[in-house]
Enzyme design. Structure first.
Site, mmCIF file in Angstrom:
data_model
loop_
_atom_site.group_PDB
_atom_site.id
_atom_site.type_symbol
_atom_site.label_atom_id
_atom_site.label_comp_id
_atom_site.label_asym_id
_atom_site.label_seq_id
_atom_site.Cartn_x
_atom_site.Cartn_y
_atom_site.Cartn_z
ATOM 1 N N HIS A 109 0.817 -1.226 0.000
ATOM 2 C CA HIS A 109 0.000 0.000 0.000
ATOM 3 C C HIS A 109 0.846 1.269 0.000
ATOM 4 O O HIS A 109 0.328 2.346 0.308
ATOM 5 C CB HIS A 109 -0.967 0.006 1.190
ATOM 6 C CG HIS A 109 -2.094 -0.992 1.044
ATOM 7 N ND1 HIS A 109 -2.887 -1.394 2.103
ATOM 8 C CD2 HIS A 109 -2.557 -1.667 -0.036
ATOM 9 C CE1 HIS A 109 -3.786 -2.267 1.666
ATOM 10 N NE2 HIS A 109 -3.595 -2.463 0.379
ATOM 11 N N GLY A 175 -2.437 -9.149 12.463
ATOM 12 C CA GLY A 175 -2.930 -7.806 12.793
ATOM 13 C C GLY A 175 -3.627 -7.080 11.659
ATOM 14 O O GLY A 175 -3.436 -5.881 11.486
ATOM 15 N N LEU A 202 -5.769 -9.761 17.392
ATOM 16 C CA LEU A 202 -6.380 -9.468 18.685
ATOM 17 C C LEU A 202 -7.814 -9.980 18.764
ATOM 18 O O LEU A 202 -8.336 -10.232 19.850
ATOM 19 C CB LEU A 202 -6.343 -7.949 18.904
ATOM 20 C CG LEU A 202 -6.352 -7.398 20.317
ATOM 21 C CD1 LEU A 202 -5.286 -8.046 21.184
ATOM 22 C CD2 LEU A 202 -6.162 -5.882 20.289
HETATM 23 C C1 BJW Z 1 -4.088 -6.228 16.727
HETATM 24 C C2 BJW Z 1 -3.541 -5.472 17.715
HETATM 25 C C3 BJW Z 1 -2.475 -6.032 18.385
HETATM 26 C C4 BJW Z 1 -5.129 -4.341 16.947
HETATM 27 N N1 BJW Z 1 -2.023 -7.235 18.031
HETATM 28 N N2 BJW Z 1 -3.640 -7.428 16.393
HETATM 29 C C5 BJW Z 1 -16.391 -4.021 -2.600
HETATM 30 C C6 BJW Z 1 -16.089 -5.343 -2.330
HETATM 31 C C7 BJW Z 1 -14.769 -5.795 -2.400
HETATM 32 C C8 BJW Z 1 -13.722 -4.927 -2.721
HETATM 33 C C9 BJW Z 1 -14.047 -3.626 -2.978
HETATM 34 C C10 BJW Z 1 -15.356 -3.176 -2.932
HETATM 35 N N3 BJW Z 1 -15.369 -1.854 -3.213
HETATM 36 C C11 BJW Z 1 -14.090 -1.468 -3.454
HETATM 37 C C12 BJW Z 1 -13.276 -2.535 -3.305
HETATM 38 C C13 BJW Z 1 -11.795 -2.543 -3.426
HETATM 39 C C14 BJW Z 1 -11.159 -1.773 -2.282
HETATM 40 C C15 BJW Z 1 -11.649 -2.365 -0.959
HETATM 41 O O1 BJW Z 1 -11.218 -3.397 -0.513
HETATM 42 N N4 BJW Z 1 -12.564 -1.647 -0.284
HETATM 43 C C16 BJW Z 1 -13.132 -2.145 0.974
HETATM 44 C C17 BJW Z 1 -13.371 -0.967 1.914
HETATM 45 C C18 BJW Z 1 -14.374 -2.954 0.656
HETATM 46 N N5 BJW Z 1 -9.738 -1.944 -2.409
HETATM 47 C C19 BJW Z 1 -9.009 -1.148 -3.186
HETATM 48 O O2 BJW Z 1 -9.487 -0.186 -3.769
HETATM 49 C C20 BJW Z 1 -7.546 -1.511 -3.356
HETATM 50 N N6 BJW Z 1 -7.199 -1.531 -4.717
HETATM 51 C C21 BJW Z 1 -7.767 -2.420 -5.572
HETATM 52 O O3 BJW Z 1 -8.589 -3.232 -5.219
HETATM 53 O O4 BJW Z 1 -7.262 -2.326 -6.842
HETATM 54 C C22 BJW Z 1 -7.840 -3.170 -7.829
HETATM 55 C C23 BJW Z 1 -8.456 -2.305 -8.880
HETATM 56 C C24 BJW Z 1 -7.962 -1.057 -9.147
HETATM 57 C C25 BJW Z 1 -8.527 -0.291 -10.136
HETATM 58 C C26 BJW Z 1 -9.621 -0.781 -10.815
HETATM 59 C C27 BJW Z 1 -10.101 -2.043 -10.535
HETATM 60 C C28 BJW Z 1 -9.504 -2.811 -9.555
HETATM 61 C C29 BJW Z 1 -6.648 -0.464 -2.705
HETATM 62 C C30 BJW Z 1 -6.765 -0.504 -1.232
HETATM 63 C C31 BJW Z 1 -5.938 0.616 -0.613
HETATM 64 C C32 BJW Z 1 -6.002 0.584 0.904
HETATM 65 N N7 BJW Z 1 -5.440 1.764 1.407
HETATM 66 C C33 BJW Z 1 -5.391 1.944 2.859
HETATM 67 C C34 BJW Z 1 -4.911 3.391 3.147
HETATM 68 C C35 BJW Z 1 -3.543 3.629 2.640
HETATM 69 C C36 BJW Z 1 -2.480 3.314 3.640
HETATM 70 C C37 BJW Z 1 -2.450 4.264 4.818
HETATM 71 O O5 BJW Z 1 -2.945 5.392 4.742
HETATM 72 O O6 BJW Z 1 -1.896 3.836 5.848
HETATM 73 O O7 BJW Z 1 -4.565 0.985 3.470
HETATM 74 S S1 BJW Z 1 -6.963 1.725 3.656
HETATM 75 C C38 BJW Z 1 -6.316 1.064 5.122
HETATM 76 O O8 BJW Z 1 -6.848 -0.271 5.283
HETATM 77 C C39 BJW Z 1 -4.801 0.907 4.892
HETATM 78 C C40 BJW Z 1 -4.548 -0.463 5.433
HETATM 79 O O9 BJW Z 1 -3.351 -0.983 4.861
HETATM 80 C C41 BJW Z 1 -5.787 -1.206 5.051
HETATM 81 C C42 BJW Z 1 -6.031 -2.441 5.856
HETATM 82 O O10 BJW Z 1 -6.239 -2.123 7.194
HETATM 83 P P1 BJW Z 1 -5.670 -3.060 8.335
HETATM 84 O O11 BJW Z 1 -4.188 -3.048 8.299
HETATM 85 O O12 BJW Z 1 -6.314 -4.377 8.254
HETATM 86 O O13 BJW Z 1 -6.097 -2.259 9.642
HETATM 87 P P2 BJW Z 1 -7.486 -2.316 10.461
HETATM 88 O O14 BJW Z 1 -7.527 -1.127 11.339
HETATM 89 O O15 BJW Z 1 -8.638 -2.534 9.556
HETATM 90 O O16 BJW Z 1 -7.354 -3.640 11.340
HETATM 91 C C43 BJW Z 1 -6.382 -3.771 12.365
HETATM 92 C C44 BJW Z 1 -6.499 -5.167 12.953
HETATM 93 O O17 BJW Z 1 -5.461 -5.314 13.901
HETATM 94 C C45 BJW Z 1 -7.830 -5.438 13.664
HETATM 95 O O18 BJW Z 1 -8.325 -6.713 13.258
HETATM 96 C C46 BJW Z 1 -7.441 -5.455 15.139
HETATM 97 O O19 BJW Z 1 -8.210 -6.399 15.903
HETATM 98 C C47 BJW Z 1 -6.006 -5.907 15.068
HETATM 99 N N8 BJW Z 1 -5.182 -5.454 16.179
HETATM 100 N N9 BJW Z 1 -4.295 -4.255 17.807
HETATM 101 C C48 BJW Z 1 -2.685 -7.889 17.015
HETATM 102 N N10 BJW Z 1 -1.884 -5.344 19.407
#
Ligand code: BJW
Ligand code: ZN
Length: 233
Positions: A109, A175, A202
């Site tokens: 990302h 995570g 978690l």
């Molecule tokens: C612990 C803990 C501890 C806490 N120990 N654990 C509908 C259906 C399906 C897909 C889509 C849809 N509509 C759109 C899409 C695609 C879209 C998507 O998935 N959207 C969803 C919202 C549905 N995805 C995209 O657009 C991606 N690109 C793509 O698909 O391209 C294909 C394409 C392109 C063009 C045309 C056609 C196709 C791009 C995704 C970009 C994500 N960007 C972000 C922000 C940028 C980075 C930043 O600013 O930092 O990335 S969003 C944000 O979420 C960030 C993260 O990397 C990402 C994932 O989050 P993460 O890491 O899982 O964090 P959390 O907070 O969600 O979870 C934390 C976890 O840790 C929890 O479970 C806690 O319990 C746990 N935890 N403390 C262990 N101590």
């Protein structure tokens, strides 16, 4: 579990939570009342450029206040000592895996410490702030943006990731909530290709049911324990 040689590890915001970085979907995951899905989009960058640049400027500055934790260090140790293939795929844009010493890794990302020119596509290291900041050194345009994959944009290195998932003997997810694709689908790809699958989190993620095994707890405890276990096999 069969013999394990090739490991793919996916990490998310939860691995950096105990270093002091907020997760996205936790209680502290809002920025000026907005969800990440409202900020990290090409449309938001066009319509509210300063807010988006400031969001990433603040997070870039916050990197100076945090350190890798025991989970990052355990993965870096595994990276240095695992004799087989290993790839750490992080969704995180912080640099805590690298600072812990990991090398066999990629940022799908993007990275806070990198800038991307929206005009000519040049990418490069960046450590300052972007609000009122520099023009692109390559093309001179006032079009610098964080080198971050926004919603609707293609994550980096997908071919390399898919090849590693297809070859993996073990896929470990650490995570991450399983809310964002394509990363959320990696467990199914790896499992379908024959890998064993393990989740360390978690709480159970959205895709928890797809894993062979889920262990619940903080990454700083679960990851070092799993690394000890895998090297002792
Ligand atoms: C612990 C803990 C501890 C806490 N120990 N654990 C509908 C259906 C399906 C897909 C889509 C849809 N509509 C759109 C899409 C695609 C879209 C998507 O998935 N959207 C969803 C919202 C549905 N995805 C995209 O657009 C991606 N690109 C793509 O698909 O391209 C294909 C394409 C392109 C063009 C045309 C056609 C196709 C791009 C995704 C970009 C994500 N960007 C972000 C922000 C940028 C980075 C930043 O600013 O930092 O990335 S969003 C944000 O979420 C960030 C993260 O990397 C990402 C994932 O989050 P993460 O890491 O899982 O964090 P959390 O907070 O969600 O979870 C934390 C976890 O840790 C929890 O479970 C806690 O319990 C746990 N935890 N403390 C262990 N101590
Ligand atoms: Zn440029």
């Amino acid at each position: 579990m069969a013999d394990i040689e090739r490991i793919v590890i996916l990490t998310g915001a939860g691995i950096s939570a105990e270093s002091g970085l907020a997760t996205f979907r936790g209680a502290d995951g809002l920025w000026e009342g907005r969800r990440v899905e409202e900020i990290c989009t090409p449309v938001a960058l066009l319509q509210d450029r300063e807010l988006v640049l400031d969001f990433y400027d603040q997070r870039r500055l916050a990197l100076a206040e945090v350190e890798p934790n025991a989970a990052h260090r355990a993965l870096a140790w595994l990276d240095a000592h695992w004799p087989g293939e290993l790839l750490i795929v992080t969704q995180n844009v912080d640099d805590l895996h690298e600072r812990a010493g990991a090398t066999r890794m990629l940022h799908m990302h993007g990275e806070l410490l990198s800038a991307l020119c929206g005009a000519c596509g040049t990418r490069g290291g960046f450590a300052g702030t972007m609000v009122g900041g520099p023009r692109c050194a390559a093309c001179g345009q006032d079009a610098m943006r964080p080198d971050i994959v926004f919603f609707g944009e293609m994550p980096y290195e997908m071919e390399r990731i898919e090849a590693a998932l297809m070859a993996a003997d073990l896929f470990v997810s650490i995570g991450t909530s399983g809310a964002v694709y394509p990363a959320a689908g990696f467990v199914q790809s790896a499992r379908h290709a024959g890998a064993d699958t393990l989740e360390l989190n978690l709480e159970p993620s959205a895709g928890s049911g797809f894993f062979h095994e889920t262990r619940i707890g903080p990454a700083s405890l679960l990851v070092p324990a799993w690394v000890d276990e895998i090297v002792a096999r």
